[in-house]
Motif scaffolding. Structure first.
Motif, PDB file in Angstrom:
ATOM      1  N   SER A 161       0.957  -1.259  -0.054  1.00 47.82           N
ATOM      2  CA  SER A 161      -0.055  -0.133   0.106  1.00 47.82           C
ATOM      3  C   SER A 161       0.850   1.439   0.059  1.00 47.82           C
ATOM      4  O   SER A 161       0.368   2.565   0.148  1.00 47.82           O
ATOM      5  N   GLY A 162       2.198   1.085  -0.018  1.00 50.72           N
ATOM      6  CA  GLY A 162       2.902   2.332   0.044  1.00 50.72           C
ATOM      7  C   GLY A 162       3.142   3.067   1.252  1.00 50.72           C
ATOM      8  O   GLY A 162       3.375   4.302   0.957  1.00 50.72           O
ATOM      9  N   ASP A 163       2.822   2.381   2.366  1.00 49.19           N
ATOM     10  CA  ASP A 163       2.810   3.106   3.579  1.00 49.19           C
ATOM     11  C   ASP A 163       4.207   2.948   4.058  1.00 49.19           C
ATOM     12  O   ASP A 163       4.494   2.008   4.921  1.00 49.19           O
ATOM     13  N   VAL A 164       5.147   4.022   3.987  1.00 57.50           N
ATOM     14  CA  VAL A 164       6.394   4.006   4.700  1.00 57.50           C
ATOM     15  C   VAL A 164       6.345   4.266   6.002  1.00 57.50           C
ATOM     16  O   VAL A 164       7.175   3.332   6.663  1.00 57.50           O
ATOM     17  N   ASP A 165       5.544   4.871   6.747  1.00 57.34           N
ATOM     18  CA  ASP A 165       5.483   4.852   8.146  1.00 57.34           C
ATOM     19  C   ASP A 165       5.181   3.528   8.588  1.00 57.34           C
ATOM     20  O   ASP A 165       5.711   3.112   9.695  1.00 57.34           O
ATOM     21  N   GLY A 166       4.114   2.784   8.105  1.00 61.82           N
ATOM     22  CA  GLY A 166       4.114   1.494   8.590  1.00 61.82           C
ATOM     23  C   GLY A 166       4.879   0.735   8.515  1.00 61.82           C
ATOM     24  O   GLY A 166       5.198  -0.285   9.164  1.00 61.82           O
ATOM     25  N   GLU A 167       5.872   0.963   7.384  1.00 62.89           N
ATOM     26  CA  GLU A 167       7.046  -0.158   7.236  1.00 62.89           C
ATOM     27  C   GLU A 167       7.965  -0.102   8.265  1.00 62.89           C
ATOM     28  O   GLU A 167       8.532  -0.886   8.705  1.00 62.89           O
ATOM     29  N   ILE A 168       8.210   1.388   8.635  1.00 62.42           N
ATOM     30  CA  ILE A 168       9.201   1.589   9.699  1.00 62.42           C
ATOM     31  C   ILE A 168       8.519   1.060  11.000  1.00 62.42           C
ATOM     32  O   ILE A 168       9.611   0.444  11.473  1.00 62.42           O
ATOM     33  N   ARG A 169       7.360   1.402  11.328  1.00 63.48           N
ATOM     34  CA  ARG A 169       6.877   0.698  12.393  1.00 63.48           C
ATOM     35  C   ARG A 169       7.056  -1.026  12.502  1.00 63.48           C
ATOM     36  O   ARG A 169       7.322  -1.572  13.630  1.00 63.48           O
ATOM     37  N   ALA A 170       6.679  -1.448  11.293  1.00 67.11           N
ATOM     38  CA  ALA A 170       6.725  -2.878  11.399  1.00 67.11           C
ATOM     39  C   ALA A 170       8.014  -3.351  11.579  1.00 67.11           C
ATOM     40  O   ALA A 170       8.625  -4.274  12.393  1.00 67.11           O
ATOM     41  N   LEU A 171       9.174  -2.707  11.095  1.00 65.02           N
ATOM     42  CA  LEU A 171      10.737  -2.981  11.091  1.00 65.02           C
ATOM     43  C   LEU A 171      11.070  -2.892  12.549  1.00 65.02           C
ATOM     44  O   LEU A 171      11.816  -3.661  13.080  1.00 65.02           O
ATOM     45  N   CYS A 172      10.747  -1.672  13.219  1.00 70.06           N
ATOM     46  CA  CYS A 172      11.124  -1.455  14.790  1.00 70.06           C
ATOM     47  C   CYS A 172      10.292  -2.531  15.590  1.00 70.06           C
ATOM     48  O   CYS A 172      10.911  -3.160  16.563  1.00 70.06           O
ATOM     49  N   ASN A 173       9.044  -2.825  15.087  1.00 71.68           N
ATOM     50  CA  ASN A 173       8.425  -3.819  15.831  1.00 71.68           C
ATOM     51  C   ASN A 173       9.152  -5.322  15.887  1.00 71.68           C
ATOM     52  O   ASN A 173       9.237  -6.090  16.856  1.00 71.68           O
ATOM     53  N   LYS A 174       9.713  -5.682  14.629  1.00 74.38           N
ATOM     54  CA  LYS A 174      10.517  -6.724  14.586  1.00 74.38           C
ATOM     55  C   LYS A 174      11.642  -6.822  15.044  1.00 74.38           C
ATOM     56  O   LYS A 174      12.263  -7.810  15.877  1.00 74.38           O
ATOM     57  N   ALA A 175      12.327  -5.730  15.093  1.00 73.79           N
ATOM     58  CA  ALA A 175      13.452  -5.253  16.177  1.00 73.79           C
ATOM     59  C   ALA A 175      13.239  -5.592  17.652  1.00 73.79           C
ATOM     60  O   ALA A 175      14.170  -6.361  18.159  1.00 73.79           O
ATOM     61  N   LEU A 176      12.069  -5.102  18.112  1.00 72.56           N
ATOM     62  CA  LEU A 176      11.807  -5.495  19.600  1.00 72.56           C
ATOM     63  C   LEU A 176      11.616  -7.033  19.824  1.00 72.56           C
ATOM     64  O   LEU A 176      12.222  -7.260  20.609  1.00 72.56           O
ATOM     65  N   ILE A 177      11.076  -7.547  18.968  1.00 72.46           N
ATOM     66  CA  ILE A 177      10.894  -8.945  19.119  1.00 72.46           C
ATOM     67  C   ILE A 177      12.206  -9.746  19.157  1.00 72.46           C
ATOM     68  O   ILE A 177      12.679 -10.557  20.062  1.00 72.46           O
ATOM     69  N   LEU A 178      13.107  -9.456  18.001  1.00 73.25           N
ATOM     70  CA  LEU A 178      14.250 -10.171  17.711  1.00 73.25           C
ATOM     71  C   LEU A 178      15.308  -9.667  19.007  1.00 73.25           C
ATOM     72  O   LEU A 178      16.108 -10.527  19.529  1.00 73.25           O
ATOM     73  N   ASN A 179      15.168  -8.582  19.480  1.00 73.24           N
ATOM     74  CA  ASN A 179      15.862  -8.025  20.599  1.00 73.24           C
ATOM     75  C   ASN A 179      15.440  -8.753  22.039  1.00 73.24           C
ATOM     76  O   ASN A 179      16.646  -9.299  22.531  1.00 73.24           O
ATOM     77  N   ALA A 180      14.292  -9.077  22.066  1.00 73.65           N
ATOM     78  CA  ALA A 180      13.909  -9.860  23.288  1.00 73.65           C
ATOM     79  C   ALA A 180      14.487 -11.274  23.310  1.00 73.65           C
ATOM     80  O   ALA A 180      14.675 -11.680  24.389  1.00 73.65           O
ATOM     81  N   GLN A 181      14.600 -11.813  22.024  1.00 73.09           N
ATOM     82  CA  GLN A 181      14.906 -13.096  22.038  1.00 73.09           C
ATOM     83  C   GLN A 181      16.678 -13.236  21.884  1.00 73.09           C
ATOM     84  O   GLN A 181      17.184 -14.263  21.491  1.00 73.09           O
ATOM     85  N   ALA A 182      17.399 -12.048  22.127  1.00 70.99           N
ATOM     86  CA  ALA A 182      18.758 -12.079  21.848  1.00 70.99           C
ATOM     87  C   ALA A 182      19.266 -12.451  20.629  1.00 70.99           C
ATOM     88  O   ALA A 182      20.645 -12.713  20.350  1.00 70.99           O
ATOM     89  N   ARG A 183      18.590 -12.114  19.423  1.00 75.03           N
ATOM     90  CA  ARG A 183      18.908 -12.103  18.201  1.00 75.03           C
ATOM     91  C   ARG A 183      19.334 -10.742  17.734  1.00 75.03           C
ATOM     92  O   ARG A 183      18.790 -10.168  16.675  1.00 75.03           O
ATOM     93  N   LEU A 184      20.738 -10.369  18.307  1.00 78.41           N
ATOM     94  CA  LEU A 184      20.952  -8.855  18.066  1.00 78.41           C
ATOM     95  C   LEU A 184      21.607  -8.443  16.752  1.00 78.41           C
ATOM     96  O   LEU A 184      20.970  -7.353  16.221  1.00 78.41           O
ATOM     97  N   PRO A 185      22.112  -9.348  15.989  1.00 78.63           N
ATOM     98  CA  PRO A 185      22.499  -8.856  14.412  1.00 78.63           C
ATOM     99  C   PRO A 185      21.049  -8.612  13.692  1.00 78.63           C
ATOM    100  O   PRO A 185      20.987  -7.894  13.081  1.00 78.63           O
ATOM    101  N   GLU A 186      20.136  -9.565  13.962  1.00 75.32           N
ATOM    102  CA  GLU A 186      18.987  -9.270  13.000  1.00 75.32           C
ATOM    103  C   GLU A 186      18.205  -8.284  13.625  1.00 75.32           C
ATOM    104  O   GLU A 186      17.610  -7.543  12.732  1.00 75.32           O
ATOM    105  N   ALA A 187      18.261  -7.766  14.818  1.00 80.48           N
ATOM    106  CA  ALA A 187      17.629  -6.502  15.463  1.00 80.48           C
ATOM    107  C   ALA A 187      18.314  -5.341  14.716  1.00 80.48           C
ATOM    108  O   ALA A 187      17.472  -4.467  14.425  1.00 80.48           O
ATOM    109  N   VAL A 188      19.605  -5.305  14.831  1.00 77.57           N
ATOM    110  CA  VAL A 188      20.297  -4.211  14.315  1.00 77.57           C
ATOM    111  C   VAL A 188      20.162  -3.973  12.818  1.00 77.57           C
ATOM    112  O   VAL A 188      19.919  -2.740  12.547  1.00 77.57           O
ATOM    113  N   GLU A 189      20.061  -4.949  12.142  1.00 82.16           N
ATOM    114  CA  GLU A 189      19.754  -4.977  10.628  1.00 82.16           C
ATOM    115  C   GLU A 189      18.309  -4.618  10.591  1.00 82.16           C
ATOM    116  O   GLU A 189      17.962  -3.577   9.362  1.00 82.16           O
TER     117      GLU A 189
END
Length: 865
Positions: A161-189
């Motif tokens: 849908s071309g929602d750039v702000d939504g993409e940013i939120r989704a990526l940050c939410n992904k980083a939050l979950i990966l961070n909680a699982q200690a998958r730090l390289p993927e969270a940084v990415e």
């Protein structure tokens, strides 16, 4: 949740379309007024059947944001959605209300309903919203892999849908979950991808908020609490500018907890109290519970146990029935630790065991590491075997987390620096400053509406000054001659604020701002950068003239201020940088000015002109990066220095001293690399290596012991007893020929653990020496309870002998010898550099001597030397 205005209904044109648009614009800044207008509109008849439901959905959205959940349910019960979009939003609002109070299974049902409706109607943006909210619920209920799957779906929908702000939120939410699982390289990415999208977003404040929050969580997971604090504070400021109370409350909570971890107790108390107050107003039980837990820990650490108990009790009451995994874990962990430190530590066992089961099931390794260490403390006296099992589990987790961080450090340092840099802050605002005159006109228009003003002083804020400074430094012909940037910090402002109260502190800041204004030339610029920090841009023909003006500006602050009827003497520190000598860009000038400010504080100066300092930070980064691979690259080596019998001068022991010859940095002093390894945790792996190598070398010596220094972190985090056993088994060295040296500070930091480990080492037959004795906190009672074989007199006593002329030093050494003889302990004097020092020490009763006179540290030393 943003609300969109629906189209005209079938029966007639909507009479309230324009009014609804006005209310929508009013709702963020003045929600109460917006609700009044909506209530008035609902009393009027409108031929459009979608209008009434739309008004109620708008009202429910506002009520959610201000935490009025009972009124929200009243509006939603009266709402009869007429379109698929309205039905989706109705379900989403119900889901958010349930989430706010911690009823996650109920929230999941509403989000599922919203997702089904949105998918059937082809409402892609709302489908993405529902999918994202389901992912958050899945993660909070312990189903993180399912959450990642849903995040991937949401990300695809956002891109579709071309929602750039939504993409940013989704990526940050992904980083939050990966961070909680200690998958730090993927969270940084994921965070890096989100950051790269910032220039294209249409909601820059909200998007930047998510990126800063993600960075804060990443630093928190890697125990970089100062850096985490800075990121959360930045996110809190952005949330405030965006008018997002819920996020501002969450960031106040996070930054308050980081302030507590850093020992900034006053800041922590203010931030956590603010978070709790706003969370109560918004009916957010998750933030309330977490804030109460952190406040409880803060009260306990500052000696107010009664207040701590009340806070923990309130947190427990709020969390009853919560299905939020992280809320449960935090509470169980905090309560378990409190019981562990109480007269009835056994009460901690069921709480910590339950917390461990939850952390394992929900894949929360950072929590599991803490809980294993707490359980090891719990069982170390009554069930040592069980304690060792938990210590091993903690060591495995610690190594996993540390290895992940270290393996990606070199690759990610540059990226993280860019993410943390001011060059990346809300990219669209920087573009406004650097683009055409029309864009600058938009920025000025925003300024006129208060967007770039500091509300308290009326001055431009840091963002606006950054824009104006950028215009000046990028101009082809700099206006008003050259320019300098000055950052002024008020000393002891926190003390004034606490003594005068918030109102008095605000008045003082306004008085300072007014006085600074009067000291400037018309073309100069002044802004309030943060709480008690001001930025000034000074124009003038020469650096010397601008330095004189900066000194005059500070002189105006020397006169007493009158606030609330009290005369206050307010001192200040300032850093000054010149353009372009100290930096070509705005960002370079800001960075150099703050380095100069730090130099002014450290040196006790009122004003310091930038004199370098960046190279120190670059060197520190290079040192950490090189250390990360030094052990694997076989860059460490051991040198040995003998300890001799005071009477025969024959070697009876040799101390192993680690040295580092870096392939990239050359030879580095232990004074440089040991503290860095202590901070990173790398000292544990290095300590295990030193034990192995020292034992292997000593196994070739006949009847000569080897001494190895131990770090506090080896006691606190590593599997020290296991490392010792493995080193002895590998080398074949008899345990009685291994001598471990500990400092007095280790005993103070972890007395129970140290006592247990020393007893276990003594049972093996390993000797333990107390190093640097006489300068710390050791006493007769401590020495009686510790299983030590001897002590080493701190070298300062030997130095104080002054070749036999210091009677006071002799008396001190004689008393230490008498104490050790009464306790049947060996005594070593280190730092002996002259023969007459050795003779005097022998006459004072010292058993063993060590120093350059008897041998310098050498990689090739043997007992035959």
């Amino acid at each position: 949740m943003p609300v969109s205005v629906s189209a005209t209904g079938d029966r007639g044109a909507c009479l309230h379309a324009a009014a609804r648009t006005d209310v929508q614009a009013l709702s963020t800044a003045h929600p109460e007024q917006a609700l009044e207008k909506l209530s008035a509109l609902l009393e009027e008849c409108c031929p459009d059947p979608t209008c009434g439901p739309e008004l109620r959905l708008m009202a429910a959205d506002i009520l959610l944001r201000i935490g009025a959940l009972e009124q929200l349910h009243v509006q939603l019960e009266a709402c009869l959605p007429q379109t698929p979009q309205q039905r989706v939003r109705h379900s989403l609002l119900l889901g958010h209300a349930e989430t706010r109070v911690g009823r996650l299974p109920e929230a999941e049902l509403h989000f599922q309903a919203a997702l089904g409706e949105a998918a059937s109607a082809g409402l892609t943006p709302l489908q993405a919203d529902a999918t994202s909210f389901l992912a958050q619920v899945s993660h909070r209920t312990g189903h993180s892999e399912e959450a990642l799957r849903l995040i991937a779906q949401a990300l695809g929908l956002r891109q579709m849908s071309g929602d750039v702000d939504g993409e940013i939120r989704a990526l940050c939410n992904k980083a939050l979950i990966l961070n909680a699982q200690a998958r730090l390289p993927e969270a940084v990415e994921a965070l890096a991808q989100a950051q790269l999208l910032l220039p294209r977003c249409s909601q820059p404040l909200q998007s930047a908020l998510h990126v800063y929050s993600g960075l804060g969580l990443l630093h928190e997971t890697t125990h970089q609490y100062e850096e985490a604090y800075e990121q959360f504070i930045r996110a809190k400021e952005v949330a405030a500018r965006a008018g997002d109370q819920a996020s501002e409350s969450s960031m106040a909570l996070n930054s308050g907890e980081m302030a507590r971890q850093c020992g900034k107790f006053v800041d922590a108390g203010l931030l956590l109290s603010s978070a709790l107050q706003v969370a109560r107003a918004l009916s957010n039980t998750q933030v309330q519970t977490a804030a109460l837990q952190s406040l409880g820990l803060l009260y306990a650490e500052t000696g107010n146990q009664a207040a701590a108990d009340r806070a923990f009790s309130d947190a427990a009451a709020l969390s009853q029935g919560s299905s939020d995994i992280d809320t449960q874990l935090e509470l169980l962990q905090v309560m378990g630790e409190q019981y562990l430190n109480s007269p009835s530590p056994q009460r901690a066992a069921p709480l910590l065991e339950r917390a461990l089961a939850i952390s394992d099931h929900a894949v929360r390794p950072a929590h599991a590491l803490i809980i294993h260490n707490l359980l090891a403390r719990l069982y170390e006296t009554g069930d040592p075997r069980r304690a060792i099992m938990h210590l091993k589990q903690a060591a495995t987790l610690s190594n996993t987390l540390r290895d992940v961080a270290l393996s990606t450090q070199a690759r990610d340092l540059t990226r993280e620096a860019e993410l943390n840099s001011t060059r990346r802050e809300i990219r669209y605002e920087r573009d406004l400053r650097r683009t055409a005159d029309s864009a600058r006109t938009e920025a000025i228009a925003a300024l006129e509406h208060g967007k770039f003003y500091d509300e308290l002083t009326g001055l431009p804020n840091r963002v606006m000054l950054h824009a104006l400074l950028n215009n000046a430094v990028t101009a082809q012909e700099p206006p008003y001659g050259g320019l300098s940037l000055m950052v002024v910090d008020l000393n002891r402002f926190k003390q004034f604020n606490e003594a005068l109260g918030p109102a008095g502190g605000d008045q003082l800041l306004r008085e300072v701002a007014a006085r600074l204004k009067t000291s400037l030339k018309p073309q100069d610029l002044l802004a309030r950068a943060s709480n008690n920090e001001f930025l000034l841009v000074l124009f003038g023909d020469t650096p010397q003239a601008r330095e004189a003006q900066a000194d005059a500006v500070l002189a105006t602050l020397q006169r007493n201020f009158s606030v609330s009827g009290q005369d206050l003497n307010v001192s200040s520190s300032a850093g000054l940088v010149h353009h372009p000598e100290h930096g070509p860009s705005t960002e370079d000038l800001h960075r150099a000015a703050h380095i100069a400010l730090e130099d002014a504080r450290r040196g006790g100066h009122r004003l310091h002109v930038y004199s370098g300092g960046d190279e120190l930070r670059v060197k520190a980064i290079a040192l950490d990066a090189a250390l990360a691979t030094a052990l694997e690259a076989d860059e460490f080596e051991l040198h040995f220095q003998p300890l001799v019998d005071a009477h025969s001068c024959r070697p009876v022991c040799a101390e192993a001293l680690v040295r580092w010859n870096s392939a990239s940095l050359g030879r580095k002093s232990p004074a440089e690399f040991i503290p860095a390894l202590e901070r990173s945790g790398g000292i544990i792996a290095l300590g295990a290596w030193v034990l192995r190598e020292a034992c292997l070398r000593a196994a070739t010596w006949q009847d000569v012991r080897v001494a190895v220094n131990l770090s506090a972190r080896q006691f606190q985090e590593g599997d020290l007893l296991g490392d010792v056993k493995r080193a002895l088994a590998l080398s074949g060295l008899p345990p009685e020929r291994l001598e471990l040296e500990i400092t007095e500070s280790v005993m103070i930091e972890s007395p129970d653990r140290v006592q247990t480990l020393l007893a276990a080492l003594s049972a093996l037959g390993v000797r333990v020496m107390l190093d640097d004795f006489g300068t710390g906190y050791s006493s007769l009672s401590i020495l009686r309870t510790l299983a030590v074989s001897g002590l080493k007199i701190d070298r300062s006593f030997v130095t104080a002998l002054e070749r036999g002329n210091n009677l006071e030093a002799q008396a001190m050494i004689r008393s230490i010898v008498g104490l050790s003889q009464a306790l049947e302990l060996d005594v070593v004097a280190e730092g002996v550099e002259h023969a007459d020092e050795g003779t005097l020490l022998r006459n004072l009763g010292v058993d063993l001597l060590q120093g350059y006179y008897y041998g310098r540290p050498s990689p090739d030393w043997t007992p035959l030397d």
